[in-house]
Design an enzyme around this catalytic site. Structure first.
Site, PDB file in Angstrom:
ATOM      1  N   HIS A  55     -44.022  -2.989   1.358  1.00 19.50           N
ATOM      2  CA  HIS A  55     -43.923  -1.820   0.208  1.00 19.50           C
ATOM      3  C   HIS A  55     -43.358  -0.809   0.615  1.00 19.50           C
ATOM      4  O   HIS A  55     -42.518  -0.169  -0.183  1.00 19.50           O
ATOM      5  CB  HIS A  55     -45.264  -1.563  -0.286  1.00 19.50           C
ATOM      6  N   SER A 101     -42.533  -1.010  -9.290  1.00 22.91           N
ATOM      7  CA  SER A 101     -43.615  -1.996  -9.661  1.00 22.91           C
ATOM      8  C   SER A 101     -44.970  -1.583  -9.413  1.00 22.91           C
ATOM      9  O   SER A 101     -45.130  -0.802  -8.584  1.00 22.91           O
ATOM     10  CB  SER A 101     -43.363  -3.526  -8.942  1.00 22.91           C
ATOM     11  N   HIS A 102     -45.951  -1.847 -10.355  1.00 21.63           N
ATOM     12  CA  HIS A 102     -47.404  -1.766  -9.725  1.00 21.63           C
ATOM     13  C   HIS A 102     -48.056  -3.279 -10.039  1.00 21.63           C
ATOM     14  O   HIS A 102     -49.053  -3.195 -11.092  1.00 21.63           O
ATOM     15  CB  HIS A 102     -48.067  -0.596 -10.500  1.00 21.63           C
ATOM     16  N   GLN A 323     -54.282   9.800  -6.503  1.00 18.21           N
ATOM     17  CA  GLN A 323     -52.954  10.131  -7.302  1.00 18.21           C
ATOM     18  C   GLN A 323     -52.623  11.490  -7.354  1.00 18.21           C
ATOM     19  O   GLN A 323     -53.600  12.430  -6.898  1.00 18.21           O
ATOM     20  CB  GLN A 323     -53.310   9.427  -8.525  1.00 18.21           C
TER      21      GLN A 323
END
Lengths: 762, 237
Positions: A55, A101-102, A323
């Site tokens: 990632h 992408s997630h 986040q």
């Protein structure tokens, strides 16, 4: 704890279990020891494992990136250098864009997975100092007859909307496809476009020894630890137990961060050296990558990081993926200014470390060093050139003789109309209104062409030019031929942008594949990158940013190879754009190929999948012809000859024609029907003519015979096939007529508009 | 006429409102939620957004903000106030308008075009609008389902305080034309004095042909056509 180095694990102490937990192989561990010339401390191991994950480190995909064309006259950044690619729009304006992408988080928790995916890509854009002005989402799910897929689909759409709507950035476009190959492993790719003045373009680098590192935004919690490694392993049946690796979004906090960062860039770019978002691998990747860009080091005192939980270790603080956090690197003398600006936006901001000259990432906790590791080691992941093997089944799929299948013409006069209705109502083709109605697609008063067409068009206040954006990838073509399929994804994305009258300028990609350690997947990945690069070169659209999401596997196998393309185009004058809806009385022209097509063009088509239950054939694309067709449309538009344009894709000519008519008059009566030219020849193969999916084709509208002649002449000069198809007529009860087709537009509209809600059981 | 466009930290339609007001010649300033100075002749605009994140209930926290105390004083003195989308929710939460906005009956966020039939000659926001000509503009909300008890609704109707109803293109208030389940298709209501309007649809997004239409400007033009001087909706009746 010694003064000269961090706490170490004793040689040989690291267990298989520990390595499994951080998703690092024994060989990689040994490589790390070799580079350090010692064993790593636990914090160092965690940091290295995260940055060496697929990632963050792109260890399987990076060896292929040299294929990408990355330069062009408008390109202001080099792919991979910054958080997103930047291009020059002219008149002093800059656009930055990227897709990410997630997928894995969304498979586990669709709402939060998708929501935080939106949050992450937004931060990538405003980390560069630009105001996000548009979001697009490219989604893939298993088929909707399965309850779990419906749950994932509804959750993802709600999550994209929930976050984007709250932040106040319009979601203007995207696409969705359903295929059993995505069962349990949906793809959630989100693209964001930001715009601003060239002066406010920021870098994410930790320049200036002694400058503070300021952490802004949310407190740091235990959420999302190992998110980066989680995204780099296969999901197993136990994926639900990974929920702690999924983060929860707070779009309100994101809004504050966005406003503060954009204000910083717009008005006070001179206060700061760098701005970087915290994404995968949190504080570790953001500080280390910023140091790597500047050739500096960083020191972080985790004791100064505000936490939302007690008792967090240095390891947890450094790897948390909480986040809505940003790292600001202000010039020392402007630290107080930056802190005051953040306070005004009611954001917490703390100095957590500073830029050093030693080229190391040093982490202190309670006065002792927990990590002291060269930045160069962390940003030097092992690279694994793909060991590709061509899947043997491709030969069988290519060899299938589609001409041997019975033609639609043999099924009776009514069959063509029934198939058109079925295709328009199919989840892969039906109206996407169910989705984009859940997205605020108009906030910021910039959306000139709304979702539902080929590409969205965005107006930027103060700028005459407009931006057109689209995402695309038909994974069926990629599965049948990765190289050609990836070319077709680029070609279609460009064609979508061209259909608004915009010139394609640059692209971003999101490479969604299965486990690259399997040779067949490595082949798909490698050939896709090659094909994507060839098409990008041929169409003059460099790759300015991108993302790879590998290991999209479930116990039942890998996902269809899906190299999603996000294309950005430029309209010279935003007032002069095209939509897919022609006006009453317009004449329609098919550009790129004659209506009559061979059975081979059914390869990978929706019709073939539904009527004959197979994915077969070999898609063909001629990049020179693609470019020529796009040129004709742009030339014709520049001369003011066109009234509408629509790309032919899933469902072929008949579906594209239906979509044009449904868009022409909306719901008002009388409506738009179609009467074909009497001379129109659909050839010997009706299914291929109506529903074949040969690329490089568009429908364009012209207002009169004079414009028609001019467009035909332009096409002739460019050696592009152009066929006058017929006329859009205004009727009380409009009908679509084409060959044996003679269907009421009302029934087409019903199927098209209700296809998706019906598939969801509404 | 001048306008003060209120900006809560989670407001996102403030720039759109400034832009739309500018297209009809109304000069506006943005008013931060911690500020409290409002000029008597200013039109206060509470724009769309998620004022303070609104995780609890849209507008539930905003009603306690410093600026809302000033907005209330402004309204009590006869000053003009319009709440759009989140602004409507805030006005209801603050008790400056009757009723409440619940989750859409679909339980889904809805962003789409609607048609509105103006229904009141009692306020300067709507006086110049033609009830026979529906206005076309977008909505964009998850909580726009207007609710009030029957006696309140009857009173709103009797007092001509239903500013807008959702209708179809032909002006009929049908079930299909109602995007969120609002009782009696209510899209916007006025306070008793007629100087405070709340509406879910976004007139500021329907401000130019390039964006699909400019019907929203009709509301601002109605205000501009009102008698000059201290702008009061209450002066009518």
């Amino acid at each position: 704890m010694s003064e000269d180095g961090p706490r170490r694990a004793a040689p040989g102490e690291v267990s298989d279990e520990t390595l499994r937990r951080v998703a690092m192989s024994r060989g990689e561990y040994e490589r790390l020891c070799r580079l350090l010339d010692r064993d790593p401390s636990p914090v160092e191991l965690g940091m290295a494992a995260a940055l060496w994950s697929e990632h963050c480190g792109y260890k399987h995909s990076r060896p292929l990136f040299h294929h990408f064309p990355t330069e062009g006259p408008r390109v202001l950044t080099r792919a991979g250098e910054e958080n997103a690619g930047a291009i020059d729009l002219g008149e002093g304006w800059v656009a930055v864009f990227k897709m990410e992408s997630h997928n894995h988080p969304s498979a586990v928790e669709p709402y939060q997975g998708a929501a935080t995916g939106v949050g992450g890509i937004l931060r990538d854009i405003f980390a560069m100092g630009m105001r996000p002005v548009a979001l697009l989402d490219s989604l893939r799910f298993g088929e909707l007859d399965d309850a779990r897929n419906r749950h994932l689909f509804q959750g993802v759409v709600a999550g994209v909307g929930g976050y984007g709507n709250c932040v106040g950035v319009p979601t203007v476009g995207g696409e969705v496809q359903f295929d059993p190959g995505y069962d349990g492993n949906p793809l959630v790719n989100v693209m964001c476009v930001g715009v601003g003045r060239r002066e406010q373009l920021l870098s994410a680098s930790a320049r200036g020894v002694g400058n503070p590192l300021v952490l802004v935004g949310a407190d740091t919690g235990r959420d999302g630890i190992h998110g980066a490694t989680f995204a780099s392993v296969e999901l197993d049946e136990d994926a639900g137990a990974q929920r702690p690796a999924v983060q929860v979004g707070n779009p309100f906090m994101e809004k504050l961060l966005m406003e503060a960062c954009v204000e910083l860039a717009e008005r006070h770019a001179d206060w700061i050296e760098g701005l970087q978002d915290l994404g995968a691998a949190g504080l570790t990747s953001s500080s280390v990558e910023a140091a790597a860009r500047a050739g500096t080091g960083v020191v972080i005192d985790v004791g100064r990081v505000p936490r939302r939980e007690r008792g967090m270790s240095a390891y947890e603080v450094m790897l948390s993926e909480s986040q809505e956090r940003m790292l600001v690197i202000p010039k020392r003398e402007h630290l107080d200014d930056v802190l005051a600006l953040m306070r005004r936006w009611e954001l917490r901001a703390d100095v957590v470390g500073e830029v050093t000259a030693d080229g190391r990432a040093t982490v202190y906790a309670d006065g002792g060093a927990e990590a002291r590791i060269p930045v160069s080691v962390l940003t030097d992941p092992p690279l694994y050139p793909p060991e590709a093997r061509r899947p043997a089944e491709l030969d069988r799929l290519w060899a299938e003789d589609l001409a041997a299948l019975p033609d639609l013409a043999a099924s009776g006069a009514a069959a063509a109309g029934e198939w058109l209705l079925a295709l328009l109502a199919a989840p892969n083709i039906a109206s996407r209104a169910w989705i984009y109605r859940q997205y605020d697609h108009q906030v910021l008063n910039g959306t000139v062409v709304l979702p539902g067409g080929d590409a969205a068009v965005i107006r930027v206040p103060g700028m005459r030019a407009g931006i057109a954006v689209a995402t695309d990838c038909n994974a069926r073509f990629v599965a049948l031929d990765p190289r050609t399929g990836a070319q077709m994804a680029v070609a279609e994305a460009a064609r979508n942008v061209v259909a608004t009258g915009a010139e394609p300028v640059a692209l971003t990609d999101c490479l969604n594949f299965g486990n690259p350690e399997r040779p067949e997947v490595a082949y798909q990945l490698e050939q896709s990158v090659i094909g994507l690069s060839e098409a990008a070169r041929a169409l003059g659209t460099p790759v300015v940013s991108g993302n790879a999401s590998l290991y999209n596997e479930t116990p039942r196998g890998g996902v269809p190879p899906t190299p999603t393309i996000g294309m950005l185009g430029l309209l010279a004058d935003v007032e002069r754009h095209l939509t897919i809806g022609p006006g009453p009385g317009d004449l329609l022209v098919l550009l790129g190929a004659p209506p009559a097509q061979e059975a081979a063009t059914l390869a990978g088509s929706e019709y073939l999948a539904r009527a004959h239950a197979r994915l077969a054939g070999r898609p063909q694309l001629d990049l020179a012809r693609e470019r020529a067709v796009q040129r004709v449309v742009l030339d014709a538009h520049r001369r003011g000859l066109l009234t509408a344009a629509h790309d032919l894709s899933e469902g072929g000519l008949a579906v594209a024609l239906a979509e044009c008519l449904l868009a022409a008059t909306g719901h008002s009566a009388p409506g738009a029907g179609f009467v074909p030219d009497p001379a129109l020849d659909l050839g010997p193969r009706l299914d291929a003519a109506l529903f074949g999916e040969a690329p490089s084709r568009l429908l364009v509208g012209v207002a009169d015979a004079e414009a028609l002649a001019a467009v035909l002449a332009l096409a002739r000069e460019a050696d592009v096939t152009a066929v006058s198809l017929g006329e859009v007529v205004v009727e009380e009860e409009p009908r679509l007529r084409l060959g044996p087709l003679d269907v009421a537009c009302d029934s087409l509209r019903d199927g098209y508009e209700k296809g998706l809600p019906r598939a969801l059981g509404e | 006429m001048r306008a003060a466009v209120v900006v809560f930290p989670g407001t996102w339609s403030d720039r759109d409102c400034v832009h739309a007001l500018g297209t009809v010649g109304i000069e506006s300033r943005r008013l931060w939620h911690r500020e409290t100075r409002i000029e008597p002749d200013e039109l206060v605009v509470l724009p769309g957004g998620f004022s303070y994140g609104d995780y609890l209930r849209c507008g539930a926290i905003a009603r306690f903000s410093p600026v809302m105390a000033a907005v209330r004083r402004h309204a009590d003195a006869g000053g003009l106030v319009i709440g759009i989308c989140n602004g409507f929710q805030v006005l209801c939460e603050a008790g400056m308008l009757p009723g409440a906005l619940m989750c859409n009956d679909s339980l889904l966020f809805r962003c789409q075009e609607v048609h509105l039939r103006p229904g009141s000659a009692r306020s300067s926001f709507t006086r110049e609008l033609d009830p026979e000509r529906p206005l076309r503009m977008p909505i964009s909300h998850g909580e726009g389902n207007y609710y009030a008890d029957r006696s309140t609704l009857d009173r709103l109707e009797a007092e001509e305080r239903i500013a807008f109803r959702y209708v179809d293109a032909g002006g009929r208030a049908t079930r299909e034309a109602n995007p969120n389940g609002s009782l009696r298709n209510i899209a916007g209501v006025l306070n008793e004095a007629g100087n405070v309007l709340g509406m879910m649809p976004h007139p500021e997004r329907a401000c130019e042909a390039l964006l699909g239409g400019d019907d929203g400007n009709a509301i601002w033009r109605s205000l501009l056509a009102a008698p000059t001087g201290r702008a009061t909706g209450a002066a009518v009746s």
